[in-house]
Design a protein around this motif. Sequence first.
Motif, mmCIF file in Angstrom:
data_model
loop_
_atom_site.group_PDB
_atom_site.id
_atom_site.type_symbol
_atom_site.label_atom_id
_atom_site.label_comp_id
_atom_site.label_asym_id
_atom_site.label_seq_id
_atom_site.Cartn_x
_atom_site.Cartn_y
_atom_site.Cartn_z
ATOM 1 N N ASN A 37 0.859 -1.187 0.001
ATOM 2 C CA ASN A 37 0.055 0.018 0.076
ATOM 3 C C ASN A 37 0.733 1.243 0.116
ATOM 4 O O ASN A 37 0.324 2.318 -0.480
ATOM 5 C CB ASN A 37 -0.766 0.020 1.152
ATOM 6 N N ILE A 40 4.677 1.940 -3.264
ATOM 7 C CA ILE A 40 4.655 2.106 -4.507
ATOM 8 C C ILE A 40 5.073 3.504 -4.566
ATOM 9 O O ILE A 40 5.805 4.122 -5.604
ATOM 10 C CB ILE A 40 3.127 1.983 -5.188
ATOM 11 N N ILE A 51 9.098 10.211 -5.543
ATOM 12 C CA ILE A 51 7.717 11.061 -5.745
ATOM 13 C C ILE A 51 7.371 11.046 -4.364
ATOM 14 O O ILE A 51 6.323 11.847 -4.159
ATOM 15 C CB ILE A 51 6.804 10.130 -6.648
ATOM 16 N N ALA A 52 8.029 10.422 -3.195
ATOM 17 C CA ALA A 52 7.644 10.649 -1.671
ATOM 18 C C ALA A 52 8.855 10.539 -0.897
ATOM 19 O O ALA A 52 9.525 9.864 -1.513
ATOM 20 C CB ALA A 52 6.285 9.737 -1.592
ATOM 21 N N PRO A 53 8.674 11.150 0.244
ATOM 22 C CA PRO A 53 9.968 10.786 1.169
ATOM 23 C C PRO A 53 9.914 9.177 1.500
ATOM 24 O O PRO A 53 8.862 8.962 1.783
ATOM 25 C CB PRO A 53 9.490 11.602 2.413
ATOM 26 N N VAL A 58 9.871 9.574 7.071
ATOM 27 C CA VAL A 58 8.345 10.028 7.848
ATOM 28 C C VAL A 58 8.489 9.665 9.252
ATOM 29 O O VAL A 58 8.137 10.445 10.198
ATOM 30 C CB VAL A 58 7.353 9.064 7.047
ATOM 31 N N TYR A 62 7.730 11.678 12.490
ATOM 32 C CA TYR A 62 6.806 11.444 13.441
ATOM 33 C C TYR A 62 6.941 11.072 14.870
ATOM 34 O O TYR A 62 6.138 11.370 16.156
ATOM 35 C CB TYR A 62 5.731 10.454 12.960
ATOM 36 N N TRP A 79 -3.528 11.021 8.912
ATOM 37 C CA TRP A 79 -2.957 11.491 8.064
ATOM 38 C C TRP A 79 -3.146 10.647 6.587
ATOM 39 O O TRP A 79 -3.759 11.398 5.603
ATOM 40 C CB TRP A 79 -1.365 11.517 7.871
ATOM 41 N N ALA A 88 0.360 18.567 8.924
ATOM 42 C CA ALA A 88 1.517 17.919 8.313
ATOM 43 C C ALA A 88 2.815 18.078 9.146
ATOM 44 O O ALA A 88 3.029 19.065 9.550
ATOM 45 C CB ALA A 88 1.954 18.620 6.925
ATOM 46 N N ALA A 99 0.870 16.463 -3.475
ATOM 47 C CA ALA A 99 0.147 15.953 -2.061
ATOM 48 C C ALA A 99 -0.067 14.610 -2.188
ATOM 49 O O ALA A 99 -0.534 14.034 -3.083
ATOM 50 C CB ALA A 99 -0.975 16.859 -1.877
ATOM 51 N N MET A 100 0.195 13.964 -0.911
ATOM 52 C CA MET A 100 -0.384 12.393 -0.926
ATOM 53 C C MET A 100 -1.921 12.365 -1.113
ATOM 54 O O MET A 100 -2.580 13.048 -0.505
ATOM 55 C CB MET A 100 0.055 11.848 0.560
ATOM 56 N N PRO A 101 -2.248 11.372 -1.897
ATOM 57 C CA PRO A 101 -3.779 11.242 -2.062
ATOM 58 C C PRO A 101 -4.321 10.521 -0.619
ATOM 59 O O PRO A 101 -3.766 9.632 -0.353
ATOM 60 C CB PRO A 101 -3.693 10.545 -3.395
ATOM 61 N N GLN A 103 -5.896 7.949 1.377
ATOM 62 C CA GLN A 103 -6.058 6.579 1.095
ATOM 63 C C GLN A 103 -7.386 5.792 1.332
ATOM 64 O O GLN A 103 -7.551 5.166 2.227
ATOM 65 C CB GLN A 103 -4.938 5.917 1.980
ATOM 66 N N ILE A 106 -8.087 2.032 1.471
ATOM 67 C CA ILE A 106 -7.755 1.174 2.496
ATOM 68 C C ILE A 106 -8.262 1.153 3.791
ATOM 69 O O ILE A 106 -8.744 2.157 4.301
ATOM 70 C CB ILE A 106 -6.121 1.517 2.705
ATOM 71 N N ILE A 118 5.076 -0.035 11.208
ATOM 72 C CA ILE A 118 6.296 1.523 11.127
ATOM 73 C C ILE A 118 6.690 1.665 12.582
ATOM 74 O O ILE A 118 8.156 1.870 12.651
ATOM 75 C CB ILE A 118 5.830 2.526 10.539
HETATM 76 C C1 HEC Z 1 0.220 7.753 -4.548
HETATM 77 C C2 HEC Z 1 1.523 7.927 -3.518
HETATM 78 C C3 HEC Z 1 1.478 7.781 -2.234
HETATM 79 C C4 HEC Z 1 0.794 6.596 -1.497
HETATM 80 C C5 HEC Z 1 0.261 5.281 -2.009
HETATM 81 C C6 HEC Z 1 1.346 6.796 0.019
HETATM 82 N N1 HEC Z 1 1.849 7.955 0.126
HETATM 83 FE FE1 HEC Z 1 2.444 8.795 1.740
HETATM 84 N N2 HEC Z 1 2.780 10.346 0.968
HETATM 85 C C7 HEC Z 1 3.158 10.684 -0.257
HETATM 86 C C8 HEC Z 1 3.419 11.993 -0.751
HETATM 87 C C9 HEC Z 1 3.812 12.486 -2.049
HETATM 88 C C10 HEC Z 1 3.686 12.429 0.467
HETATM 89 C C11 HEC Z 1 4.572 13.811 0.651
HETATM 90 C C12 HEC Z 1 3.634 14.966 0.302
HETATM 91 C C13 HEC Z 1 2.820 15.253 1.464
HETATM 92 O O1 HEC Z 1 2.944 15.186 2.681
HETATM 93 O O2 HEC Z 1 1.465 15.103 1.044
HETATM 94 C C14 HEC Z 1 3.573 11.631 1.521
HETATM 95 C C15 HEC Z 1 3.694 11.784 2.927
HETATM 96 C C16 HEC Z 1 3.276 10.744 3.901
HETATM 97 C C17 HEC Z 1 3.504 11.210 5.357
HETATM 98 C C18 HEC Z 1 4.068 12.398 5.862
HETATM 99 C C19 HEC Z 1 3.087 13.520 5.983
HETATM 100 C C20 HEC Z 1 3.349 14.707 6.667
HETATM 101 O O3 HEC Z 1 3.994 15.650 6.205
HETATM 102 O O4 HEC Z 1 3.157 14.954 7.954
HETATM 103 C C21 HEC Z 1 2.991 10.009 5.787
HETATM 104 C C22 HEC Z 1 2.927 9.802 7.328
HETATM 105 C C23 HEC Z 1 2.465 9.276 4.808
HETATM 106 N N3 HEC Z 1 2.746 9.627 3.584
HETATM 107 C C24 HEC Z 1 2.146 7.951 5.198
HETATM 108 C C25 HEC Z 1 1.729 7.002 4.116
HETATM 109 C C26 HEC Z 1 1.398 5.630 4.473
HETATM 110 C C27 HEC Z 1 1.273 4.980 5.779
HETATM 111 C C28 HEC Z 1 0.959 5.149 3.336
HETATM 112 C C29 HEC Z 1 0.409 3.563 3.181
HETATM 113 C C30 HEC Z 1 -0.695 3.438 3.701
HETATM 114 C C31 HEC Z 1 1.215 6.035 2.283
HETATM 115 N N4 HEC Z 1 1.605 6.939 2.784
HETATM 116 C C32 HEC Z 1 0.868 5.913 0.958
HETATM 117 C C33 HEC Z 1 2.518 9.854 -1.402
HETATM 118 C C34 HEC Z 1 1.832 8.691 -1.073
#
Ligand code: HEC
Length: 253
Positions: A37, A40, A51-53, A58, A62, A79, A88, A99-101, A103, A106, A118
């Motif tokens: 999940n 990717i 494309i993401a950290p 992360v 946190y 989040w 954030a 920005a992260m879409p 989810q 899930i 984690i």
């Molecule tokens: C489609 C791509 C994508 C997926 C799938 C994804 N992320 Fe992210 N996530 C991002 C991106 C891009 C960022 C950085 C930009 C933002 O903060 O929105 C991010 C940032 C984050 C952050 C930090 C946010 C902050 O600034 O506090 C967390 C926590 C996180 N993701 C958790 C998750 C977890 C857990 C999953 C799986 C369940 C997940 N992400 C799945 C793209 C994704």
Amino acid sequence: MRIFYVIIAIVILSGCGNGQKESTKNEETGYDLMKQNCYICHMPESQENMIAPPLFRVKEHYLPVYKTEKEFVDAIAKWAKNPSEDIALMPGALRKFSAMPAQYHIADDTIRIIAKYIFENEMEKPVWFDSLHTDMQSGNMMEGGKIELKDGKKIDVSDDVLNAMNEVRNIVSNFNGKSVEDYNKLGKDVFDKAKIILLDKNNKGETWDNLHKYFNSMEETMHNLISAKTTLEAKPLKNKLKKQIDKFYYYFE
Ligand code: HEC
């Protein structure tokens, strides 16, 4: 008939045995679910296709703020379902990547299992990431390294940024908190100001890159101050932070 009983017995016995193995089974599931999940986007193959950290970054952001497992899991779950600027903790990532879409697809339980995984486990660090560590000692680490002044000229920033930094300097200079919680809050207050500056859309291009590098260089001190457990631990961190804040005026005007 006897065969039937033997099968029943095996089923019952293996059922009992499972209880003991529950925790390892959960961990496997947590890892698998995270891979399916989150990887990717969160497990980049190289810096170019990031494309993401990465999730270890992360977690670094946190853990200082959400110290217990429950707080941590709640924060990640919140989040993942509703990513928004106000909660954030990685403003730099928010600006750098899209920005992260949310989810939605899930299940809540699944996200909580992932978040627990984690929290409890060390996150893999992509191999190429280490080469980005330039100079941990001086605090210039990761994502972009040192600020380079062109011909020794300082970088112009807006009045808003200067005012915000002056406020940060005052908050730290005038700090006379007593308890470790006061110190923790000081770290959070400085972080919140840095967040406002990094999210301000008026700061862009090279100026923003340099501001981002600057705040990255003091990120570790902020995190350690936010999570300090004793005033003995916190005091030198506050002094270090003060020096790092003074350094702002060396790079920016
Ligand atoms: C489609 C791509 C994508 C997926 C799938 C994804 N992320 Fe992210 N996530 C991002 C991106 C891009 C960022 C950085 C930009 C933002 O903060 O929105 C991010 C940032 C984050 C952050 C930090 C946010 C902050 O600034 O506090 C967390 C926590 C996180 N993701 C958790 C998750 C977890 C857990 C999953 C799986 C369940 C997940 N992400 C799945 C793209 C994704």
